[in-house]
Design a protein around this motif. Structure first.
Motif, PDB file in Angstrom:
ATOM      1  N   SER A  17      36.041  -6.175 -43.676  1.00 20.93           N
ATOM      2  CA  SER A  17      36.267  -6.126 -42.235  1.00 20.93           C
ATOM      3  C   SER A  17      37.238  -7.235 -41.859  1.00 20.93           C
ATOM      4  O   SER A  17      37.103  -8.370 -42.329  1.00 20.93           O
ATOM      5  N   TYR A  50      34.606  -4.225 -37.150  1.00 17.74           N
ATOM      6  CA  TYR A  50      33.196  -4.407 -37.514  1.00 17.74           C
ATOM      7  C   TYR A  50      32.800  -3.394 -38.571  1.00 17.74           C
ATOM      8  O   TYR A  50      33.060  -2.198 -38.421  1.00 17.74           O
ATOM      9  N   PHE A  96      35.670   0.376 -35.875  1.00 16.16           N
ATOM     10  CA  PHE A  96      34.499  -0.013 -36.667  1.00 16.16           C
ATOM     11  C   PHE A  96      34.031   1.124 -37.571  1.00 16.16           C
ATOM     12  O   PHE A  96      34.329   2.292 -37.335  1.00 16.16           O
TER      13      PHE A  96
END
Length: 701
Positions: free
Chosen positions: A318, A299, A277
């Motif tokens: 993403s 994410y 992420f």
């Protein structure tokens, strides 16, 4: 800065374990309970609370990524840039012979290696050398850059081989520079190392000094674990990626100027559901990317900061989920401005998307807050089915099979005699992607050339071309052609409709996983394609939505495949009439009208006393107006005024108060029952013969 050639790579592929997570996640459709959605995470950052990672109670995001398990916090030591100069080991770099005052570091020619836990203050210059960290994997090391210049012609300038965690502190007022050569000497049976500042361990950079990193080989700054930055000023110029953390990238503060041939900021671990992420919680960014501006596997999260992105591909991408809950963001993108495969939530922030192909795109798009302005050459906001690696593999296999068949001499439209055969005719045969029935090319809607995807230009008055509005009941007020890009090529091969459009039991076009839900915020959309485009559902329960839609007959300001409902909020959409859709139903009255106007003419709706309920000044000519306001009453009559002077309007021409003078007024009626426009195919549907329907679009989502 160097001029970078476009960087090509295989990307946007989700790891197998992440796919399993995404496929097993519960999908929330309209009417289902969202009480089990991921709860908000609140991370302590410098004594303040970071915005939540889910939406408000009225719209909980169903996420494919394991957001609750992710660590968005910054430790005290991440943010602590202090050090004890008296007890630290001092390293003075010199090409003629570096020196060490204290313990824990050794010099071997032009290489200085830190071998033990401690704080090391480094200064000086190596014109062709290296600083290495190689300690026991249970200790932590702090390196203070206080006027460091290191160039390594055949490897990283700084190489963190082994430690528990390394902290690089940029001393106050210091200027530090790291550069490398275009070719590396790699380790045996490995592609490593591959960055100017390369770390195999967790890396935190803090302090208030300046760091310039230039990569001529591949990446500029790369950690194979976490990359955390809490302060400093950075100038990064990279052949491939600028700032890269395999497990994650977390940035709390700092000033960043990044030019990258690949992605400017990236996390790429796709085998762990709580990693891969990117979290931007503050700082000032100027990002110029040959690929994506910011890219994450699981994410992408922006809760603050000032971010300016100019990206050749997506500005923010993403492979699973994304959130914007704060920050001041300006975007120019060659493809999507913000793209998430599964879910995208806009909870806050000031987002100014000045140019892009598509603005917001995800399978599920939630707009719950924030101030959004989007100018798109195609769709402004789009809910489209997520692409999984299985989908991509199947597509690649199909493409390979088709190529092999052509290579083996199969007849094609381009070379019908390749196998000694005749030109393909009859049902199902194609030429340039268009279906041929009995050897004849079918006509598309509005007289569109289905084979080329071209549609006639809209007349100057903004009205629909003659004959473009279909008859027959496909939903409230008429029929719908849908508007998803995914099905476009399939539709063109079937005279405008997909193969399963009239499956037993009624029309089935559309994807029930796709949703655009607007519960709040202030959203202004300008689109050359569809402004609001969902391959499934649209739900509006709050906020302000202003749309200046397309002028083409083959696109619409409002485009959905299943249903569109409104229970609250303020909506004013204008656009062309060719593919114009109305709401299917709602608890709040709405009004659809075919009224024309020119670009930059105000549109205002007033009550019987002349009070403005909603106004907007579109940037394009139009032939239809779709409006809804909390002030509308069932069966109520209102005045729709085009070209008047609206008092108290903002820069977009919007107000929900004040008065309008001048202009041309038309009486309209609001109702929760749709009249005029077209509804969705999936609800209250029906059918029309192939060739009458179909939104001829660009063959992309």
């Amino acid at each position: 800065m160097r001029t970078h050639l476009p960087y090509k790579k295989t990307r946007k592929t989700v790891g197998a374990s992440i796919v399993a997570i995404g496929l097993s996640a519960a999908l929330c459709l309209p009417g289902c309970s969202t009480s089990d959605a991921t709860s908000a995470d609140t991370a302590s950052v410098s004594g303040s609370s970071v915005s939540s990672d889910t939406t408000t109670a009225s719209s909980d995001v169903v996420s494919a990524a394991d957001i609750a398990g992710m660590d968005f916090e910054y430790t005290d030591r991440d943010q602590d840039s202090t050090y004890d100069e008296a007890s630290a080991t001092h390293v003075a770099l010199s090409q003629s012979g570096s020196t060490v005052e204290g313990s824990g570091a050794v010099v071997d020619g032009s290489t200085v290696t830190i071998t033990d836990e401690g704080t090391y203050i480094v200064s000086g210059e190596l014109t062709d050398g290296q600083l290495v960290v190689e300690t026991d994997d249970t200790v932590k090391v702090q390196i203070v850059f206080d006027g460091v210049t290191i160039h390594n012609e055949d490897g990283p300038a700084v190489y963190i081989k082994q430690t528990d965690k390394c902290f690089i502190t940029l001393a106050d007022g210091s200027k530090n520079t790291l550069t490398d050569g275009a070719e590396y000497v790699l380790e045996d049976d490995s592609d490593e190392p591959y960055a100017t500042l390369f770390s195999r361990e967790d890396l935190t950079i803090n302090g208030s000094g300046a760091l310039s990193v230039t990569s001529s080989y591949r990446h500029a700054v790369c950690s194979k674990d976490d990359l955390v930055i809490t302060g400093g000023t950075y100038t990064v110029d990279a052949v491939e990626d600028g700032l890269r953390g395999r497990d994650c990238v977390k940035i709390l503060d700092g000033t960043f100027s990044v030019v990258a041939g690949g992605d400017c900021i990236k996390s790429n671990k796709g085998t762990d559901e709580v990693r891969g992420f990117v979290s931007i919680d503050g700082g000032t960014f100027n990002l110029v990317a040959g690929d994506d501006g910011i890219q994450a596997v699981t994410y992408l999260r922006v809760t603050g900061g000032t971010v300016v992105i100019d990206a050749a591909d997506d500005a923010m991408h993403s492979d699973l989920d994304a959130l914007i809950s704060g920050g001041d963001i300006t975007i120019n993108a060659g493809d999507d401005a913000v793209h998430a495969e599964t879910s995208l939530a806009i909870d806050g922030g000031m987002i100014d998307i000045q140019s892009c192909y598509e603005g917001y795109e995800a399978e599920k798009l939630y707009i719950n807050g924030g101030d959004t302005h989007i100018v798109a050459s195609d769709d402004a906001i789009n809910a489209a089915a997520a692409e999984t690696p299985a989908d991509k593999a199947a597509a690649e296999a199909s493409s390979t099979s088709a190529s092999d068949s052509a290579a083996d001499g199969a007849a094609t439209a381009e070379d019908p005699d390749a196998a000694g055969g005749e030109p393909p005719t009859g049902e199902g045969a194609t030429t340039d992607g268009a279906a041929i029935a009995d050897g004849e090319m079918p006509s598309g809607p509005d007289g569109a050339d289905v084979a080329t995807g071209e549609v006639p230009a809209m007349p100057e008055d903004g009205t629909a071309p003659t004959g473009e509005a279909p008859t027959g009941g496909m939903g409230p007020g008429g029929g719908s052609f849908g508007g998803s890009n995914e099905e476009s090529s399939e539709r063109m091969q079937n005279g405008g409709m997909p193969d399963n459009a009239f499956a037993e039991g009624g029309a089935t076009m559309g994807d029930e996983n796709c949703l655009i839900q607007i519960t709040g915020g202030y959203t202004v959309l300008e689109a050359d394609g569809d402004a609001v485009d969902s391959n499934g559902y649209v739900e509006i329960t709050g906020g302000v939505l202003l749309v200046s839609g397309p002028t083409s007959g083959g696109d619409g300001a409002f485009d959905y495949d299943l249903s569109a409902t409104i229970t609250g909020g303020t909506v004013l959409m204008v656009g062309s009439t060719g593919m114009a859709q109305n709401f299917t139903s709602g608890e709040q009255p709405f009004s659809f009208n075919t009224i024309s106007g020119s670009a930059n003419q105000s549109v205002a709706i007033t009550d019987e006393e002349g009070n403005v309920l909603v106004s907007y000044t579109p940037t394009k000519q139009f032939g239809m107006v779709l409006a809804s306001s909390p002030a509308f009453e069932e069966g109520g009559t209102y005045q729709l005024v085009v070209g008047g002077a609206v008092s108290g309007a903002n820069a977009d021409g919007y107000t929900d108060a004040g008065a309008v003078s001048g202009g041309i007024a038309t009486e309209i009626t609001a109702s929760t029952t749709a009249t005029g426009g077209m509804g969705g195919l999936g609800r209250g549907g029906g059918g029309m013969p192939a060739g009458q329907g179909g939104d001829v679009q660009r063959g992309m989502r």
